[in-house]
Every structure is written in C-alpha cells, then in structure tokens.
Design an enzyme around this catalytic site. Structure first.
Site, PDB file in Angstrom:
ATOM      1  N   GLY A 189      -0.628   1.002  -0.456  1.00 14.42           N
ATOM      2  CA  GLY A 189      -1.823   0.906  -0.163  1.00 14.42           C
ATOM      3  C   GLY A 189      -3.098   0.899   1.413  1.00 14.42           C
ATOM      4  O   GLY A 189      -2.246   1.856   2.218  1.00 14.42           O
ATOM      5  N   SER A 190      -3.858  -0.149   1.087  1.00 21.08           N
ATOM      6  CA  SER A 190      -4.012  -0.069   3.285  1.00 21.08           C
ATOM      7  C   SER A 190      -3.453   0.336   4.087  1.00 21.08           C
ATOM      8  O   SER A 190      -2.224  -1.044   4.112  1.00 21.08           O
ATOM      9  CB  SER A 190      -5.583  -0.442   3.157  1.00 21.08           C
ATOM     10  OG  SER A 190      -5.439  -1.343   3.288  1.00 21.08           O
ATOM     11  N   GLY A 194      -0.796  -2.852   5.370  1.00 18.35           N
ATOM     12  CA  GLY A 194       0.990  -2.792   5.716  1.00 18.35           C
ATOM     13  C   GLY A 194       1.293  -4.003   6.818  1.00 18.35           C
ATOM     14  O   GLY A 194       1.764  -4.143   7.316  1.00 18.35           O
ATOM     15  N   GLU A 211       3.648   3.118   2.603  1.00 17.90           N
ATOM     16  CA  GLU A 211       2.858   4.369   1.845  1.00 17.90           C
ATOM     17  C   GLU A 211       1.345   3.862   1.962  1.00 17.90           C
ATOM     18  O   GLU A 211       1.300   3.178   1.910  1.00 17.90           O
ATOM     19  CB  GLU A 211       3.696   5.146   0.721  1.00 17.90           C
ATOM     20  CG  GLU A 211       2.715   6.397   0.958  1.00 17.90           C
ATOM     21  CD  GLU A 211       0.828   7.402  -0.107  1.00 17.90           C
ATOM     22  OE1 GLU A 211       0.197   7.027   0.716  1.00 17.90           O
ATOM     23  OE2 GLU A 211       1.755   6.750  -1.615  1.00 17.90           O
ATOM     24  N   CYS A 245      -4.739   8.471  -1.254  1.00 16.72           N
ATOM     25  CA  CYS A 245      -5.028   8.143   0.340  1.00 16.72           C
ATOM     26  C   CYS A 245      -4.983   9.988   1.068  1.00 16.72           C
ATOM     27  O   CYS A 245      -4.084   9.880   2.198  1.00 16.72           O
ATOM     28  CB  CYS A 245      -2.917   7.553   0.388  1.00 16.72           C
ATOM     29  SG  CYS A 245      -2.043   8.230  -0.729  1.00 16.72           S
TER      30      CYS A 245
HETATM   31  C1  UN1 Z   1      -2.215   8.428  -3.317  1.00 13.60           C
HETATM   32  O1  UN1 Z   1      -3.531   8.814  -2.809  1.00 13.60           O
HETATM   33  O2  UN1 Z   1      -1.506   7.432  -3.217  1.00 13.60           O
HETATM   34  O3  UN1 Z   1      -0.817  14.414  -3.358  1.00 13.60           O
HETATM   35  C2  UN1 Z   1      -1.270   9.159  -3.811  1.00 13.60           C
HETATM   36  C3  UN1 Z   1      -1.552  13.768  -3.803  1.00 13.60           C
HETATM   37  C4  UN1 Z   1      -1.132  12.827  -5.517  1.00 13.60           C
HETATM   38  C5  UN1 Z   1      -0.150  11.507  -4.776  1.00 13.60           C
HETATM   39  C6  UN1 Z   1      -1.636  10.687  -4.184  1.00 13.60           C
HETATM   40  N1  UN1 Z   1       0.142  13.325  -6.239  1.00 13.60           N
HETATM   41  O4  UN1 Z   1      -3.130  13.493  -3.812  1.00 13.60           O
END
Ligand code: UN1
Length: 457
Positions: A189-190, A194, A211, A245
């Site tokens: 998440g953001s 976290g 993450e 992300c």
């Molecule tokens: C995410 O955005 O939390 O590498 C994961 C990537 C994808 C996973 C993204 N395989 O963009």
C-alpha cells in the site's frame, strides 16, 4: 455460510497451519500446482472480475491472472528447493546446518491495483513454506478476493481454510497488525499506510514485509533508441492509469534529445486510447475513485498556479458519469518541483532535461522512495554506471525497459520509504520461514567452540 468473526478467523487459521505444516513441502507444492491449473481454467473469468472491480483494461487483467499463475509454477518448483546451507564446523565430528521451518499464520494486506497477483506472490510462497494466510484485500477488490478463494476451495480439499478472507478497511488491518498470533504481516500500500501499521507490528516485535509507495524515474540518454523508449515510457507512465507502485512518475532526458523526445511523447500521449476497460481497443481505463481524481487535480492545480507547463490531465466524460477518466498529464519542469517528491497515484509524468548522467542519477535517487528505476541507453558505460553501487538506489533497476511490469522470477520491492521488503521470486521465500541454526555433535568428546576450555578438575 455465516461470516466468521475475527477470533474465529485467527483460530481457524492457526488450526489449519498446524496441520498444513506437517504436509511435506513437495506435497504442499502439489496443491499449489492444482491451484495454478484452476487459475488457468478460470483465467478469463477472473480477469473480467479484475476489470469490473479495479477497472483495469482487459490485457492487463489477463496479465495479472497470468502473474498469479506464474507464481504458482514458481512455488511448485520451490517446494522442492527450500534449501538450508550446511557450513563446515570448526569442531571435529560436528555438523552445522540451517533448517527452515514455517512461521505459522501470515497476515496479508493488499491494495486495489493488483488485487490478485500481489496476493499470489504472498500466498504461493507462504503456502509452500508451510503457512496459512489471512488476507485482508482492499475494500475495492472483495470480489477479486472471492474469485481467488473459490479457485482455492475447488482444489484444496481439507485445506480450504488455508486462505481466510478478512474483509474490511483500516480497522481490520490494524487488528491483524496488533495480534501476536499472526507471525508475519505482509502489507502492500502507500508509504503512509506502512508508517501507520509498522509501529503497531514493531511494538510486539512482529515480523514485517512491506511493499510501499514508489516514485519511479527513468533516464533517457542521447544514444537511446527513441522508438523503444517512447513505448516503454508510455506503458510505464500511463498503463494501469498510472496506478501501479511501479508506474513511471519522473523522466530525465538528455538536453540534446529533449525537444525530440518531448514532441514524440506529446504525440504518443495524444494518441492513447482512453475508454471503457472492457473494450478491446482501450489502453487506459478510469481512475479507481473520485478521490483519486481529486488528488490528481490538486497536484496539477498546484503546479499550474506556479506557471509550470502542464499538458493534458483533464477529465474526459465517457459513458458513466460516475467514472473518472483522465487524459494522462505531461508536466514539463525547469527545476525540481515539490510535487515531484511525493507519489500521486495517477498518470502524471514530470519531464526535466539534464546535461550530465551523474546529475540525472542524483535527481533520480533524490526522493524518499526507492522502488523502481530505468535507463534508456545504448552506451554500456552509462548502463553499467546506472547498475553500479553509484547508480540507482532502487530495488529494481532496468535497462531499456520501463519501470513497471516486472517478472515474478526476481525479488520485488524497494528501499527507503518503499519499505525494504522483497516479495515474489528469488529467495523472497525466506521471509515466510524461520531459520534454525542446528549444530549436531556426533562424536564422543565435547569440544567447545572458539577453543574455550571447561574441563572438570
Ligand atoms: C504493484 O503495483 O503493487 O512490476 C505491483 C509490476 C507488476 C507488479 C506491480 N508486476 O508493475
């Protein structure tokens, strides 16, 4: 079936993990193989659920289910490779060895943007390593979670309880973080999320795997193949409507190719097909919510108020007036603007020129986040510098590929405000196990380590 309360969920998860850990790892792998087969069969249907809930375009939704399938395949192989090292002992007739055991119950918090794949990263590893999992999906993706759970139920027999779903929001996330019966919290998440959850887990000295947000940059060097580069930039910046992300947020372009690169990007952004994500032709679907749209506009307005050049970024009304489609924004900056330092989860790409590769690398690293990064170059000196200890400080560093779209085989995650966790491939499985260092004396003497003497007199 009536909904279980929180305590029942934890209790059931603990009970099943006690049974599951006694199943030999390769047999656990066999369950995951069957799960992968089930996902293969249901691929289309599951992808449709992703498109319906997360509003991802078809090909990306199919790609996401494929990512979950890939994780199953990876975990099946891994179930026969949970290797522990054997070290030479300094003492005669002694064996020194590492053993890896399951943790117990894993709590997994996932975000709306990867409602199946990120769960699969966690579940497939946690399961072959001998753990059960309690999954708190994003409130935006409960249907996706149900789809996955149904697939598991179909193949899991007596181990159906291995996946427990805890629907809810922040309150539920906090509850699992507080609970010492949960042996690992893995949260996506953001950064703000976290920072709220980590102290709760740390207060009980619990294990954490984070993450969190990224603020990913790419550097475009004079030797870059611009056709490939523009394609890579467009997918990373605009794919998933800028809601990965790993999405590309900042671009540093060498001054000699800046004008050419920017005019090509403008044209490319103009030609992108924005539309209903279930239509084959659409490349960009809507943002997840009105709130996301407002946040995007707030960032753009604050830039416009400073007379920074913003191209695009406006809302486009398509069909449903409650959906927020936007034109991706290109923001041409002369200096580093404050807005560039934080992650706006929307398709906004900042572009700045540079003269010296070292400055470009410095600008790229000079943010709090450290997830993904790219360089576009055909100059081996530049790409090697970028990958060296003086190069990118991110967990992911790519050459001639955008910042998003990582394969599952490598470890996924990043440094600094991204949280430091590593999930998915490589040896990320070690996060889901506890390490026992075992020393066995099979001799008739009791020699002490470090030559210490303790003889009876
Ligand atoms: C995410 O955005 O939390 O590498 C994961 C990537 C994808 C996973 C993204 N395989 O963009």
């Amino acid at each position: 079936m009536t909904k279980k309360n929180f305590d029942e969920i934890i209790k059931d998860s603990q009970d099943i993990s006690n049974k599951w850990k006694q199943v030999p790892a390769p047999q656990r792998g066999e369950y995951i193989r069957l799960f992968g087969e089930e996902l293969r069969q249901k691929k289309k249907e599951l992808a449709e659920t992703i498109t319906k809930e997360a509003r991802k375009i078809k090909t990306e939704s199919l790609g996401e289910v494929q990512e979950a399938i890939d994780m199953c395949d990876f975990a099946v192989g891994l179930s026969r490779q949970l290797y522990g090292l054997t070290m030479p002992s300094e003492r005669p007739n002694h064996r020194l060895q590492e053993l890896w055991h399951p943790l117990g119950v894993v709590g997994c918090i996932t975000a709306f943007n990867f409602p199946m794949a990120v769960f699969a990263w966690n579940f497939c590893l946690a399961a072959v390593c001998g753990n059960s999992i309690i999954w708190k999906p994003s409130p935006h993706s409960n249907e996706c979670a149900k789809g996955i759970k149904e697939a598991w139920d179909k193949v899991s027999g007596e181990f159906s309880d291995l996946i427990q779903i805890l629907e809810g929001g922040n309150e539920e996330a906090v509850s699992i973080c507080k609970d010492a019966r949960i042996n690992l919290i893995s949260a996506t998440g953001s950064t703000q999320m976290g920072k709220e959850l980590a102290p709760i887990v740390s207060a009980r000295l619990g294990k954490l795997l984070l993450e969190l947000g990224g603020n990913n940059a790419a550097i475009v060097c004079p030797s870059a193949d611009l056709d490939l580069t523009i394609k890579g930039i467009a997918f990373s910046a605009c794919g998933t409507t800028g809601q990965r992300c790993t999405s590309l947020r900042r671009l540093f372009v060498h001054k000699d190719i800046y004008d050419d690169c920017v005019s090509r990007l403008k044209q490319c952004f103009d030609e992108l097909n924005i539309g209903c994500p279930s239509k084959d032709s659409s490349q960009i679907g809507p943002l997840i919510s009105e709130d996301s749209f407002k946040t995007m506009q707030k960032t753009l307005n604050s830039l416009k108020n400073k007379n920074v050049s913003v191209i695009g970024g406006d809302r486009i009304e398509i069909e449903d007036p409650n959906e927020y489609y936007v034109k991706p924004a290109l923001v041409l900056v002369k200096e580093i603007e404050e807005e560039m330092l934080s992650e706006t989860f929307a398709p906004i790409l900042y572009v700045k020129s540079y003269e010296d590769i070292k400055d470009a690398i410095h600008m790229q690293n000079n943010v709090k986040q450290g997830l993904s990064s790219s360089i576009f170059t055909n100059d081996i000196r530049e790409s090697e510098l970028f990958l060296s200890e003086s190069g990118s400080d991110c967990g992911i560093a790519n050459v001639n590929i955008g910042t998003s779209g990582a394969e599952i085989g490598g470890a996924f995650g990043g440094e600094k405000d991204t949280g430091g966790g590593r999930e998915s491939g490589s040896d990320a499985w070690k996060n889901y196990m506890r390490r026992v260092t075992a020393t066995v004396n099979y001799g008739e003497e009791l020699p002490l380590a470090q030559g210490v003497e303790f003889d009876e007199s």
